[in-house]
Scaffold this motif. Structure first.
Motif, PDB file in Angstrom:
ATOM      1  N   LEU A  73      65.757  66.299  35.747  1.00 24.42           N
ATOM      2  CA  LEU A  73      65.042  65.705  36.873  1.00 24.42           C
ATOM      3  C   LEU A  73      65.796  65.938  38.177  1.00 24.42           C
ATOM      4  O   LEU A  73      65.195  66.345  39.195  1.00 24.42           O
ATOM      5  CB  LEU A  73      64.846  64.204  36.630  1.00 24.42           C
ATOM      6  N   ASP A  74      67.089  65.698  38.194  1.00 18.94           N
ATOM      7  CA  ASP A  74      67.876  65.901  39.411  1.00 18.94           C
ATOM      8  C   ASP A  74      67.792  67.352  39.894  1.00 18.94           C
ATOM      9  O   ASP A  74      67.681  67.622  41.093  1.00 18.94           O
ATOM     10  CB  ASP A  74      69.334  65.528  39.164  1.00 18.94           C
ATOM     11  N   ARG A  75      67.863  68.290  38.954  1.00 20.37           N
ATOM     12  CA  ARG A  75      67.814  69.709  39.334  1.00 20.37           C
ATOM     13  C   ARG A  75      66.476  70.071  39.961  1.00 20.37           C
ATOM     14  O   ARG A  75      66.412  70.760  40.990  1.00 20.37           O
ATOM     15  CB  ARG A  75      68.078  70.588  38.105  1.00 20.37           C
ATOM     16  N   LEU A  76      65.392  69.592  39.363  1.00 21.63           N
ATOM     17  CA  LEU A  76      64.064  69.897  39.906  1.00 21.63           C
ATOM     18  C   LEU A  76      63.851  69.246  41.268  1.00 21.63           C
ATOM     19  O   LEU A  76      63.200  69.816  42.145  1.00 21.63           O
ATOM     20  CB  LEU A  76      62.979  69.453  38.930  1.00 21.63           C
ATOM     21  N   MET A  77      64.399  68.062  41.454  1.00 21.71           N
ATOM     22  CA  MET A  77      64.309  67.422  42.766  1.00 21.71           C
ATOM     23  C   MET A  77      65.062  68.235  43.818  1.00 21.71           C
ATOM     24  O   MET A  77      64.582  68.435  44.939  1.00 21.71           O
ATOM     25  CB  MET A  77      64.866  66.007  42.693  1.00 21.71           C
ATOM     26  N   ALA A  78      66.232  68.753  43.447  1.00 20.39           N
ATOM     27  CA  ALA A  78      67.063  69.485  44.402  1.00 20.39           C
ATOM     28  C   ALA A  78      66.546  70.890  44.670  1.00 20.39           C
ATOM     29  O   ALA A  78      66.538  71.353  45.819  1.00 20.39           O
ATOM     30  CB  ALA A  78      68.501  69.560  43.889  1.00 20.39           C
ATOM     31  N   GLU A  79      66.077  71.563  43.606  1.00 18.87           N
ATOM     32  CA  GLU A  79      65.721  72.972  43.743  1.00 18.87           C
ATOM     33  C   GLU A  79      64.239  73.215  44.001  1.00 18.87           C
ATOM     34  O   GLU A  79      63.884  74.247  44.583  1.00 18.87           O
ATOM     35  CB  GLU A  79      66.146  73.727  42.482  1.00 18.87           C
ATOM     36  N   THR A 244      64.506  72.503  18.517  1.00 18.94           N
ATOM     37  CA  THR A 244      65.896  72.255  18.893  1.00 18.94           C
ATOM     38  C   THR A 244      65.992  71.560  20.243  1.00 18.94           C
ATOM     39  O   THR A 244      65.091  71.658  21.086  1.00 18.94           O
ATOM     40  CB  THR A 244      66.671  73.578  18.986  1.00 18.94           C
ATOM     41  N   TRP A 245      67.143  70.921  20.467  1.00 22.01           N
ATOM     42  CA  TRP A 245      67.378  70.281  21.757  1.00 22.01           C
ATOM     43  C   TRP A 245      67.514  71.304  22.876  1.00 22.01           C
ATOM     44  O   TRP A 245      67.197  71.010  24.030  1.00 22.01           O
ATOM     45  CB  TRP A 245      68.609  69.382  21.686  1.00 22.01           C
ATOM     46  N   GLU A 246      67.970  72.497  22.568  1.00 22.66           N
ATOM     47  CA  GLU A 246      68.028  73.531  23.600  1.00 22.66           C
ATOM     48  C   GLU A 246      66.632  73.825  24.139  1.00 22.66           C
ATOM     49  O   GLU A 246      66.439  73.966  25.361  1.00 22.66           O
ATOM     50  CB  GLU A 246      68.656  74.815  23.040  1.00 22.66           C
ATOM     51  N   TYR A 247      65.664  73.883  23.232  1.00 21.16           N
ATOM     52  CA  TYR A 247      64.274  74.106  23.646  1.00 21.16           C
ATOM     53  C   TYR A 247      63.764  72.943  24.485  1.00 21.16           C
ATOM     54  O   TYR A 247      63.157  73.134  25.546  1.00 21.16           O
ATOM     55  CB  TYR A 247      63.391  74.296  22.408  1.00 21.16           C
ATOM     56  N   TRP A 248      64.004  71.722  24.044  1.00 24.11           N
ATOM     57  CA  TRP A 248      63.450  70.555  24.750  1.00 24.11           C
ATOM     58  C   TRP A 248      64.127  70.335  26.094  1.00 24.11           C
ATOM     59  O   TRP A 248      63.468  69.940  27.063  1.00 24.11           O
ATOM     60  CB  TRP A 248      63.555  69.316  23.850  1.00 24.11           C
ATOM     61  N   ASN A 249      65.429  70.608  26.169  1.00 22.48           N
ATOM     62  CA  ASN A 249      66.118  70.517  27.451  1.00 22.48           C
ATOM     63  C   ASN A 249      65.505  71.497  28.448  1.00 22.48           C
ATOM     64  O   ASN A 249      65.291  71.166  29.619  1.00 22.48           O
ATOM     65  CB  ASN A 249      67.605  70.809  27.265  1.00 22.48           C
ATOM     66  N   GLU A 250      65.199  72.707  27.994  1.00 18.63           N
ATOM     67  CA  GLU A 250      64.622  73.715  28.887  1.00 18.63           C
ATOM     68  C   GLU A 250      63.203  73.366  29.309  1.00 18.63           C
ATOM     69  O   GLU A 250      62.840  73.493  30.480  1.00 18.63           O
ATOM     70  CB  GLU A 250      64.632  75.084  28.202  1.00 18.63           C
ATOM     71  N   HIS A 251      62.395  72.888  28.372  1.00 17.67           N
ATOM     72  CA  HIS A 251      60.966  72.757  28.662  1.00 17.67           C
ATOM     73  C   HIS A 251      60.532  71.360  29.094  1.00 17.67           C
ATOM     74  O   HIS A 251      59.375  71.176  29.490  1.00 17.67           O
ATOM     75  CB  HIS A 251      60.153  73.280  27.480  1.00 17.67           C
ATOM     76  N   LEU A 252      61.452  70.394  29.087  1.00 21.21           N
ATOM     77  CA  LEU A 252      61.134  69.137  29.761  1.00 21.21           C
ATOM     78  C   LEU A 252      60.742  69.405  31.212  1.00 21.21           C
ATOM     79  O   LEU A 252      59.881  68.719  31.763  1.00 21.21           O
ATOM     80  CB  LEU A 252      62.332  68.186  29.711  1.00 21.21           C
ATOM     81  N   ALA A 253      61.359  70.415  31.816  1.00 24.03           N
ATOM     82  CA  ALA A 253      61.026  70.763  33.195  1.00 24.03           C
ATOM     83  C   ALA A 253      59.540  71.068  33.353  1.00 24.03           C
ATOM     84  O   ALA A 253      58.938  70.753  34.392  1.00 24.03           O
ATOM     85  CB  ALA A 253      61.859  71.957  33.646  1.00 24.03           C
ATOM     86  N   ASP A 254      58.911  71.659  32.333  1.00 21.12           N
ATOM     87  CA  ASP A 254      57.479  71.961  32.415  1.00 21.12           C
ATOM     88  C   ASP A 254      56.649  70.682  32.475  1.00 21.12           C
ATOM     89  O   ASP A 254      55.655  70.603  33.200  1.00 21.12           O
ATOM     90  CB  ASP A 254      57.058  72.819  31.226  1.00 21.12           C
ATOM     91  N   SER A 255      57.075  69.677  31.718  1.00 26.61           N
ATOM     92  CA  SER A 255      56.380  68.381  31.780  1.00 26.61           C
ATOM     93  C   SER A 255      56.537  67.745  33.153  1.00 26.61           C
ATOM     94  O   SER A 255      55.565  67.273  33.752  1.00 26.61           O
ATOM     95  CB  SER A 255      56.928  67.428  30.714  1.00 26.61           C
ATOM     96  N   LEU A 256      57.758  67.727  33.669  1.00 26.98           N
ATOM     97  CA  LEU A 256      58.002  67.068  34.947  1.00 26.98           C
ATOM     98  C   LEU A 256      57.281  67.785  36.089  1.00 26.98           C
ATOM     99  O   LEU A 256      56.735  67.142  36.996  1.00 26.98           O
ATOM    100  CB  LEU A 256      59.499  66.971  35.212  1.00 26.98           C
ATOM    101  N   ARG A 257      57.260  69.119  36.044  1.00 32.19           N
ATOM    102  CA  ARG A 257      56.489  69.861  37.053  1.00 32.19           C
ATOM    103  C   ARG A 257      55.000  69.522  36.953  1.00 32.19           C
ATOM    104  O   ARG A 257      54.315  69.363  37.968  1.00 32.19           O
ATOM    105  CB  ARG A 257      56.673  71.362  36.864  1.00 32.19           C
ATOM    106  N   PHE A 258      54.496  69.446  35.754  1.00 30.01           N
ATOM    107  CA  PHE A 258      53.077  69.110  35.512  1.00 30.01           C
ATOM    108  C   PHE A 258      52.751  67.747  36.089  1.00 30.01           C
ATOM    109  O   PHE A 258      51.728  67.559  36.763  1.00 30.01           O
ATOM    110  CB  PHE A 258      52.815  69.154  34.018  1.00 30.01           C
ATOM    111  N   PHE A 259      53.639  66.793  35.859  1.00 31.27           N
ATOM    112  CA  PHE A 259      53.431  65.452  36.415  1.00 31.27           C
ATOM    113  C   PHE A 259      53.513  65.476  37.936  1.00 31.27           C
ATOM    114  O   PHE A 259      52.720  64.820  38.635  1.00 31.27           O
ATOM    115  CB  PHE A 259      54.463  64.486  35.834  1.00 31.27           C
ATOM    116  N   GLY A 260      54.469  66.233  38.453  1.00 30.43           N
ATOM    117  CA  GLY A 260      54.629  66.296  39.899  1.00 30.43           C
ATOM    118  C   GLY A 260      53.379  66.815  40.606  1.00 30.43           C
ATOM    119  O   GLY A 260      53.051  66.358  41.712  1.00 30.43           O
ATOM    120  N   LYS A 261      52.682  67.747  39.962  1.00 31.04           N
ATOM    121  CA  LYS A 261      51.474  68.310  40.577  1.00 31.04           C
ATOM    122  C   LYS A 261      50.388  67.250  40.775  1.00 31.04           C
ATOM    123  O   LYS A 261      49.604  67.324  41.728  1.00 31.04           O
ATOM    124  CB  LYS A 261      50.937  69.455  39.734  1.00 31.04           C
TER     125      LYS A 261
END
Length: 264
Positions: A73-79, A244-261
């Motif tokens: 979340l912090d990264r998406l807010m900043a970038e 895997t958690w590597e997958y979920w860590n990467e793709h949580l960003a897709d959920s947060l972007r979707f919500f942000g829209k």
């Protein structure tokens, strides 16, 4: 207050922005935990709430300390200038290997998520009371997000899920307990597709994804096709990766972007 007891961690001892909360739940008839994250830079005003549901074997800390949800979340807010949001990460109630976020004879894990988690989040930060609410999850939590979001479309501005079981029967590959041991008291259907069809005309924006090497990929592909046949609008994506958690860590960003829209 909706809870007889409420315990909140002191901010000077917890990681910055994170609160650990324990409430006595009427739905579960016992104490239960959730973790909350509010970006320290969040301005005053309405604060959207994202409920993140964990998978089997996990608890309220999994999205934070295995998925790094707060850092995503912090990264998406900043970038990407994603709007600030509160992340609410509840325990599923810790029944067996996983409660499926459903109503059991001994405790209502469904009500805990839909009613009590937002109430607890609001007590900690009242800014979420009059803002949009979203729900997402992974694996068993993806099942919970899709099913509960479909059954309560009026409560959520959007729904997202990762690597999801799409029926409670799919948990049998993960959990020790049999379906009969769940002693379900749900009146609504258990398959996600039936819940989505039930409220097809009222659903908020919906997305889900799955890794191409995930053992649940065919269930997700089937749900995608079923939704298409039912003319239910949705976004479905596949990416490289497994369960895997590597997958979920990467793709949580897709959920947060979707919500942000949805927030404009």
């Amino acid at each position: 207050m909706p809870f007889r007891t409420l315990e909140i961690s002191f901010p000077e001892f917890a990681p910055k922005g994170i609160s650990f909360v324990t409430v006595k739940s009427a739905a579960l008839k016992r104490r239960v935990d959730l973790s909350l994250y509010v970006p320290p830079s969040a301005p005053q005003g309405p604060l959207p709430l994202v409920t993140l549901l964990h998978g089997v074997y996990g608890s309220h800390w999994a999205w934070l300390f295995k998925g790094g949800a707060h850092r995503v979340l912090d990264r998406l807010m900043a970038e990407e200038e994603l709007p600030p949001m509160m992340l609410a990460m509840p325990s599923d109630g810790l029944w067996g290997d996983g409660s499926a976020y459903a109503r059991h004879a001994e405790a209502d894990y469904h009500r805990w998520i839909i009613e009590e988690v937002p109430a607890a989040a609001t007590l900690v930060d009242p800014r979420v009371a009059h803002a949009s609410h979203f729900i997402a999850g992974l694996s068993m939590g993806g099942y919970g997000a899709l099913r509960l979001g479909a059954l309560h479309p009026e409560k959520f501005a959007a729904i997202s899920a990762h690597s999801s079981c799409t029926d409670i029967a799919h948990m049998q590959g993960f959990v020790e307990e049999t379906t009969e041991q769940f002693q379900l008291t749900e009146e609504a259907p258990m398959p996600v597709i039936e819940c989505l069809k039930q409220n097809a005309s009222r659903l908020p924006p919906l997305r889900f994804d799955c890794g191409q090497e995930d053992l649940l990929i065919e269930h997700n592909r089937t749900l995608h096709h079923q939704l298409g046949e039912a003319n239910i609008a949705h976004v479905y994506e596949e990416f490289p990766g497994g369960h895997t958690w590597e997958y979920w860590n990467e793709h949580l960003a897709d959920s947060l972007r979707f919500f942000g829209k949805t927030l404009g």
